[in-house]
Design a protein around this motif. Sequence first.
Motif, PDB file in Angstrom:
ATOM      1  N   SER A 139      12.466 -43.734 -54.761  1.00 54.68           N
ATOM      2  CA  SER A 139      12.169 -44.013 -56.156  1.00 54.68           C
ATOM      3  C   SER A 139      11.862 -42.688 -56.835  1.00 54.68           C
ATOM      4  O   SER A 139      11.444 -41.725 -56.194  1.00 54.68           O
ATOM      5  N   THR A 140      12.092 -42.640 -58.123  1.00 59.85           N
ATOM      6  CA  THR A 140      11.888 -41.412 -58.879  1.00 59.85           C
ATOM      7  C   THR A 140      11.050 -41.708 -60.106  1.00 59.85           C
ATOM      8  O   THR A 140      11.301 -42.683 -60.812  1.00 59.85           O
ATOM      9  N   ALA A 141      10.053 -40.864 -60.338  1.00 59.53           N
ATOM     10  CA  ALA A 141       9.282 -40.912 -61.575  1.00 59.53           C
ATOM     11  C   ALA A 141       9.689 -39.683 -62.383  1.00 59.53           C
ATOM     12  O   ALA A 141       9.342 -38.561 -62.038  1.00 59.53           O
ATOM     13  N   PHE A 142      10.481 -39.900 -63.420  1.00 60.36           N
ATOM     14  CA  PHE A 142      10.972 -38.787 -64.221  1.00 60.36           C
ATOM     15  C   PHE A 142       9.834 -38.162 -65.014  1.00 60.36           C
ATOM     16  O   PHE A 142       8.969 -38.859 -65.525  1.00 60.36           O
ATOM     17  N   VAL A 143       9.844 -36.852 -65.094  1.00 61.10           N
ATOM     18  CA  VAL A 143       8.841 -36.132 -65.870  1.00 61.10           C
ATOM     19  C   VAL A 143       9.467 -35.793 -67.218  1.00 61.10           C
ATOM     20  O   VAL A 143      10.425 -35.024 -67.291  1.00 61.10           O
ATOM     21  N   ASP A 144       8.940 -36.394 -68.263  1.00 66.73           N
ATOM     22  CA  ASP A 144       9.412 -36.070 -69.600  1.00 66.73           C
ATOM     23  C   ASP A 144       8.252 -35.953 -70.596  1.00 66.73           C
ATOM     24  O   ASP A 144       8.451 -35.943 -71.795  1.00 66.73           O
ATOM     25  N   ASP A 145       7.047 -35.861 -70.061  1.00 73.64           N
ATOM     26  CA  ASP A 145       5.856 -35.675 -70.890  1.00 73.64           C
ATOM     27  C   ASP A 145       5.546 -34.178 -70.917  1.00 73.64           C
ATOM     28  O   ASP A 145       4.773 -33.669 -70.118  1.00 73.64           O
ATOM     29  N   TRP A 146       6.199 -33.468 -71.823  1.00 74.96           N
ATOM     30  CA  TRP A 146       6.109 -32.000 -71.833  1.00 74.96           C
ATOM     31  C   TRP A 146       4.758 -31.506 -72.327  1.00 74.96           C
ATOM     32  O   TRP A 146       4.429 -30.344 -72.117  1.00 74.96           O
ATOM     33  N   GLU A 147       3.962 -32.361 -72.975  1.00 75.64           N
ATOM     34  CA  GLU A 147       2.626 -31.935 -73.385  1.00 75.64           C
ATOM     35  C   GLU A 147       1.674 -31.949 -72.197  1.00 75.64           C
ATOM     36  O   GLU A 147       0.848 -31.059 -72.041  1.00 75.64           O
ATOM     37  N   THR A 148       1.786 -32.957 -71.355  1.00 74.16           N
ATOM     38  CA  THR A 148       0.948 -33.024 -70.157  1.00 74.16           C
ATOM     39  C   THR A 148       1.396 -31.992 -69.129  1.00 74.16           C
ATOM     40  O   THR A 148       0.575 -31.352 -68.479  1.00 74.16           O
ATOM     41  N   TYR A 149       2.697 -31.842 -68.972  1.00 74.59           N
ATOM     42  CA  TYR A 149       3.268 -30.897 -68.001  1.00 74.59           C
ATOM     43  C   TYR A 149       4.130 -29.887 -68.755  1.00 74.59           C
ATOM     44  O   TYR A 149       5.343 -30.058 -68.871  1.00 74.59           O
ATOM     45  N   PRO A 150       3.521 -28.834 -69.289  1.00 74.15           N
ATOM     46  CA  PRO A 150       4.265 -27.867 -70.104  1.00 74.15           C
ATOM     47  C   PRO A 150       5.122 -26.910 -69.253  1.00 74.15           C
ATOM     48  O   PRO A 150       4.767 -25.762 -69.026  1.00 74.15           O
ATOM     49  N   ILE A 151       6.255 -27.409 -68.808  1.00 76.26           N
ATOM     50  CA  ILE A 151       7.198 -26.588 -68.044  1.00 76.26           C
ATOM     51  C   ILE A 151       7.859 -25.611 -69.004  1.00 76.26           C
ATOM     52  O   ILE A 151       8.296 -25.992 -70.089  1.00 76.26           O
ATOM     53  N   GLN A 152       7.930 -24.361 -68.585  1.00 76.58           N
ATOM     54  CA  GLN A 152       8.575 -23.347 -69.405  1.00 76.58           C
ATOM     55  C   GLN A 152       9.783 -22.801 -68.659  1.00 76.58           C
ATOM     56  O   GLN A 152       9.693 -22.533 -67.457  1.00 76.58           O
ATOM     57  N   SER A 153      10.882 -22.625 -69.366  1.00 78.90           N
ATOM     58  CA  SER A 153      12.072 -22.033 -68.740  1.00 78.90           C
ATOM     59  C   SER A 153      12.842 -21.227 -69.775  1.00 78.90           C
ATOM     60  O   SER A 153      12.917 -21.599 -70.945  1.00 78.90           O
ATOM     61  N   ILE A 154      13.367 -20.127 -69.300  1.00 80.73           N
ATOM     62  CA  ILE A 154      14.236 -19.268 -70.103  1.00 80.73           C
ATOM     63  C   ILE A 154      15.461 -18.986 -69.251  1.00 80.73           C
ATOM     64  O   ILE A 154      15.344 -18.548 -68.109  1.00 80.73           O
ATOM     65  N   THR A 155      16.626 -19.246 -69.788  1.00 82.90           N
ATOM     66  CA  THR A 155      17.874 -19.022 -69.058  1.00 82.90           C
ATOM     67  C   THR A 155      18.730 -18.026 -69.829  1.00 82.90           C
ATOM     68  O   THR A 155      18.904 -18.167 -71.042  1.00 82.90           O
ATOM     69  N   GLU A 156      19.220 -17.030 -69.106  1.00 86.93           N
ATOM     70  CA  GLU A 156      20.089 -16.012 -69.694  1.00 86.93           C
ATOM     71  C   GLU A 156      21.455 -16.108 -69.045  1.00 86.93           C
ATOM     72  O   GLU A 156      21.565 -16.284 -67.832  1.00 86.93           O
ATOM     73  N   ASN A 157      22.493 -15.981 -69.860  1.00 85.71           N
ATOM     74  CA  ASN A 157      23.870 -16.044 -69.373  1.00 85.71           C
ATOM     75  C   ASN A 157      24.575 -14.709 -69.572  1.00 85.71           C
ATOM     76  O   ASN A 157      24.437 -14.082 -70.616  1.00 85.71           O
ATOM     77  N   ASP A 158      25.314 -14.300 -68.558  1.00 80.38           N
ATOM     78  CA  ASP A 158      26.212 -13.149 -68.639  1.00 80.38           C
ATOM     79  C   ASP A 158      27.619 -13.719 -68.575  1.00 80.38           C
ATOM     80  O   ASP A 158      28.173 -13.934 -67.497  1.00 80.38           O
ATOM     81  N   TRP A 159      28.177 -14.033 -69.738  1.00 81.03           N
ATOM     82  CA  TRP A 159      29.463 -14.717 -69.809  1.00 81.03           C
ATOM     83  C   TRP A 159      30.578 -13.885 -69.181  1.00 81.03           C
ATOM     84  O   TRP A 159      31.452 -14.418 -68.517  1.00 81.03           O
ATOM     85  N   ARG A 160      30.571 -12.579 -69.410  1.00 85.34           N
ATOM     86  CA  ARG A 160      31.630 -11.731 -68.832  1.00 85.34           C
ATOM     87  C   ARG A 160      31.527 -11.647 -67.318  1.00 85.34           C
ATOM     88  O   ARG A 160      32.520 -11.673 -66.619  1.00 85.34           O
ATOM     89  N   GLY A 161      30.312 -11.522 -66.822  1.00 87.51           N
ATOM     90  CA  GLY A 161      30.093 -11.445 -65.382  1.00 87.51           C
ATOM     91  C   GLY A 161      30.068 -12.799 -64.697  1.00 87.51           C
ATOM     92  O   GLY A 161      29.936 -12.884 -63.482  1.00 87.51           O
ATOM     93  N   GLU A 162      30.141 -13.864 -65.470  1.00 85.70           N
ATOM     94  CA  GLU A 162      30.075 -15.234 -64.973  1.00 85.70           C
ATOM     95  C   GLU A 162      28.851 -15.450 -64.084  1.00 85.70           C
ATOM     96  O   GLU A 162      28.926 -15.948 -62.972  1.00 85.70           O
ATOM     97  N   MET A 163      27.692 -15.043 -64.621  1.00 73.01           N
ATOM     98  CA  MET A 163      26.419 -15.179 -63.910  1.00 73.01           C
ATOM     99  C   MET A 163      25.372 -15.713 -64.876  1.00 73.01           C
ATOM    100  O   MET A 163      25.516 -15.582 -66.085  1.00 73.01           O
TER     101      MET A 163
END
Length: 125
Positions: A47-71
Motif C-alpha cells: 500500500s502507498t500513502a502519497f505525500v502531497d502535503d507540501w506545508e507539512t513536509y516541505p521537500i525542496q528540489s532544484i533540477t538543472e538540465n544540460d540539453w547539449r550534454g544530455e545530462m
Amino acid sequence: WMWTVMEAFISLGPQDPIHYLEFEVAPNNRLWTGFIHNPHKNFTDKSTAFVDDWETYPIQSITENDWRGEMWKSSVSLPLSMFNVERPEGTLWRMNFFRTYYKDDSSEQEYGAWNPNKLISFHQT
C-alpha cells in the motif's frame, strides 16, 4: 536521458524494511513521493500513502538540465520530520538509490543502482 527518473528508497533503522519512503525526481523537476508499506517484500501486497502535503513536509528540489550534454542533476532536501526524527545524531538509516532510463522513446527500460539488488524490481529483496 529525457525519459529517466532518479529514485531514493529511505528507511529509518538497520532492519530490512517493510515501511519506507520512495522519492522520485525527473529531469523536469517533477516529484513523486510516497510512504510504502510492503509487508512481504515482493510488492504484491503493498500500500502507498502519497505525500502531497507540501506545508507539512516541505521537500525542496532544484533540477538543472544540460540539453547539449544530455545530462541533468537534482539537489533535493527531505525534512527529517518525514521520519519523525528531531535529532539525526546516532540514527541508523537504510537507503538505496536507483535510476531508471530509456535511451529513447522506443527502447527498453534500463536500470542502475548504487547498491544493486538481486531482482530488477526495486521493491523486492
